[in-house]
Design an enzyme around this catalytic site. Structure first.
Site, PDB file in Angstrom:
ATOM      1  N   ALA A  59      44.200  38.226  39.022  1.00 20.29           N
ATOM      2  CA  ALA A  59      44.031  38.783  37.679  1.00 20.29           C
ATOM      3  C   ALA A  59      42.656  38.441  37.136  1.00 20.29           C
ATOM      4  CB  ALA A  59      45.103  38.241  36.737  1.00 20.29           C
ATOM      5  N   THR A  93      33.925  35.726  44.024  1.00 23.00           N
ATOM      6  CA  THR A  93      33.161  36.977  44.165  1.00 23.00           C
ATOM      7  C   THR A  93      31.717  36.777  44.612  1.00 23.00           C
ATOM      8  OG1 THR A  93      32.172  38.753  42.839  1.00 23.00           O
ATOM      9  CG2 THR A  93      32.837  36.811  41.630  1.00 23.00           C
ATOM     10  N   LYS A  96      33.332  33.508  36.528  1.00 18.66           N
ATOM     11  CA  LYS A  96      33.878  33.351  37.891  1.00 18.66           C
ATOM     12  C   LYS A  96      33.320  32.088  38.561  1.00 18.66           C
ATOM     13  CE  LYS A  96      36.669  36.880  38.935  1.00 18.66           C
ATOM     14  NZ  LYS A  96      37.970  36.790  39.616  1.00 18.66           N
ATOM     15  N   SER A 135      37.676  42.435  35.433  1.00 17.19           N
ATOM     16  CA  SER A 135      36.898  42.509  36.680  1.00 17.19           C
ATOM     17  C   SER A 135      35.661  43.404  36.601  1.00 17.19           C
ATOM     18  CB  SER A 135      37.811  42.986  37.815  1.00 17.19           C
ATOM     19  OG  SER A 135      38.130  44.353  37.607  1.00 17.19           O
ATOM     20  N   GLU A 188      29.409  38.186  43.273  1.00 20.64           N
ATOM     21  CA  GLU A 188      28.602  38.147  42.042  1.00 20.64           C
ATOM     22  C   GLU A 188      28.094  36.735  41.749  1.00 20.64           C
ATOM     23  OE1 GLU A 188      27.696  40.637  39.579  1.00 20.64           O
ATOM     24  OE2 GLU A 188      28.096  41.891  41.315  1.00 20.64           O
ATOM     25  N   GLY A 193      46.569  45.776  40.017  1.00 20.73           N
ATOM     26  CA  GLY A 193      45.195  46.166  40.343  1.00 20.73           C
ATOM     27  C   GLY A 193      45.068  46.700  41.766  1.00 20.73           C
ATOM     28  N   TYR A 252      30.449  37.914  33.431  1.00 19.04           N
ATOM     29  CA  TYR A 252      31.537  37.930  34.427  1.00 19.04           C
ATOM     30  C   TYR A 252      31.277  36.881  35.502  1.00 19.04           C
ATOM     31  CZ  TYR A 252      34.032  39.596  38.630  1.00 19.04           C
ATOM     32  OH  TYR A 252      34.790  39.665  39.776  1.00 19.04           O
ATOM     33  N   GLY A 286      47.622  39.902  38.704  1.00 16.76           N
ATOM     34  CA  GLY A 286      46.780  41.082  38.952  1.00 16.76           C
ATOM     35  C   GLY A 286      47.432  42.025  39.940  1.00 16.76           C
ATOM     36  N   ARG A 299      40.685  52.335  43.921  1.00 12.96           N
ATOM     37  CA  ARG A 299      39.662  51.651  43.128  1.00 12.96           C
ATOM     38  C   ARG A 299      39.652  52.211  41.709  1.00 12.96           C
ATOM     39  NH1 ARG A 299      36.740  47.116  42.282  1.00 12.96           N
ATOM     40  NH2 ARG A 299      34.648  47.183  43.167  1.00 12.96           N
TER      41      ARG A 299
END
Ligand code: NAP
Ligand code: GDD
Length: 360
Positions: free
Chosen positions: A81, A127, A155, A84, A129, A11, A151, A8, A186
């Site tokens: 990676a 995360t 994760k 996302s 999340e 990113g 997602y 990643g 971002r």
């Protein structure tokens, strides 16, 4: 010289982490995937540097991971990676699971296959999340998970398989449970950048209106540049462990928009509720922000607020290095300049520009 491998790397976080690690004297290796267009804008300034190397690979492709890890033999791997984007994960749930869940397993197995399990430290990009439909406010390392999107469910697997390899094989693998972190790098479809770019364009007459989803959603937003330091600190800790990384301060999407537009020179007044809510430019009465159901999610996480006490205490990390106000200012200043530059390029005859030596 220590060697780090970053997946990643193209990113937001991968680019800042590369800069940070090069600054710390590391030899940095990044994994990139082939694309028909050039997506290497964030790392263009690093390419060609003697301590920055790129390798082709993909988290869906075990053999490429085994090859790269076996070739580089890194001391540290930062697995950043991922697919996302939370909203996109509702459209591509299977792909998201393959990269964000099984992809983590592929990295861990590649480290074992290449005989690096005892020496290589691994950072997994977990995360906030995971807390999803939150069961506690604010959220810390002991808050139960309740993932609330494809997602987050993927994760969740990434988090647990990382912990499992730590316990089963005594590998030094850790998760950073990072709350939202933003920057001038971002991706343009995440809400903060969507707002700062639109505020800059509207202020400079290049866009009429901004369409958003849930304005009341609450986030703990930090600055990505500060957060990559923490990824490194987690891997320097004496024992492998998981850490919440957050600022400890919470704001709504509406507050972010108010501040961003103000910094771009537009004072907003909010009227209406739900889908009828509008942000009006006080100076001329024009509607500049509207709500669209297109940006609502089937399940939305609306109350993220992190407690970074453990990271502060055990890693010595400062969660409030960059304030919310400063973050918004950095992003808006960057986008005001970006839009002005694009506008200048539109108006200047290219031949004239070349003659002046502005474009090489
Ligand atoms: P980002 O800007 O979207 O970058 C994602 C990176 O993953 C890109 O380099 C992308 O490559 C790469 N990638 C995607 N699919 C891949 C695949 N199949 N194989 C190899 N590489 C692949 O994300 P970010 O904001 O830097 O976040 C970094 C990580 O932290 C992600 O895992 C994200 O889920 C997690 N995270 C982010 C936040 C946040 O607020 N930013 C918070 C918590 C956790 P391309 O350039 O080729 O697409
Ligand atoms: N993207 C987006 N676009 N989000 C919007 C919009 C909009 O137009 N309008 C409102 N929102 C709300 C979303 O519903 C969500 O509640 C919040 O703004 C933040 O959305 P995003 O900026 O897309 O980020 P995210 O929180 O869903 O996910 C990001 O942070 C996670 C950490 O909590 C990503 O970086 C994830 O990869 C990361 O794990």
């Amino acid at each position: 010289m220590k060697k780090a491998l970053i997946t990643g790397v193209t990113g937001q976080d991968g680019s800042y982490l590369s800069e940070f690690l090069i600054g710390r004297g590391y030899d940095v290796h990044g994994v990139i995937r082939r694309s028909s267009v050039d997506f290497r804008e964030r790392i263009a300034h690093l390419e060609g540097q003697p301590r920055f190397h790129l390798h082709y690979g993909d988290l869906s492709d075990t053999s490429s991971l085994v090859k790269v890890i076996g070739l580089v033999r890194p001391d540290e791997i930062y697995n950043l990676a991922a697919q996302s984007h939370v909203q996109v994960s509702f459209d591509s749930p299977e792909y998201t699971a393959d990269i964000d869940a099984t992809g983590v397993l592929r990295i861990l197995e590649a480290v074992r296959i290449t005989g690096l399990a005892d020496t290589c430290r691994i950072y997994q990009a977990s995360t906030s999340e995971l807390y999803g439909k939150v069961e506690e406010v604010p959220q810390s390392e002991t808050t139960p998970f309740h993932p609330y999107s494809p997602y987050a469910v993927a994760k969740q697997y990434g988090f647990w398989i990382t912990k499992e390899y730590r316990e089963a094989y005594h590998m030094f693998c850790c998760s950073g449970i990072l709350f939202n972190h933003e920057s001038e790098r971002r991706g343009e479809t995440f809400v903060t950048r969507k707002i700062t770019l639109a505020a800059a364009r509207i202020a400079q007459g290049k866009q009429e209106k901004l369409l958003l989803g849930n304005l009341s959603s609450l986030r703990d937003w930090g600055y990505a540049k500060d957060y990559v330091e923490c990824m490194w600190l987690i891997l320097q800790h004496e024992v492998p462990d998981d850490f919440v990384i957050a600022t400890g301060v919470q704001h709504s999407v509406r507050e972010f928009a108010t501040l961003a537009f103000r910094h771009a020179g537009i004072e907003l007044e909010w009227t209406g509720e739900g889908l009828d809510e509008k942000g009006i430019n006080k100076a001329n009465g024009k509607v500049v922000v509207e709500v669209s159901p297109d940006f609502y999610r089937p399940t939305d996480v609306v109350n993220l607020w992190g407690d970074p006490s453990k990271a502060r205490r055990e890693l010595g990390w400062n969660p409030q290095k960059t304030s919310f106000e400063e973050l918004v200012r950095i992003m808006v200043d960057h986008d005001m300049k970006k839009v002005a530059k694009e506008q200048a390029l539109e108006h200047i005859n290219l031949a004239e520009y070349l003659e002046k030596g502005v474009v090489k």
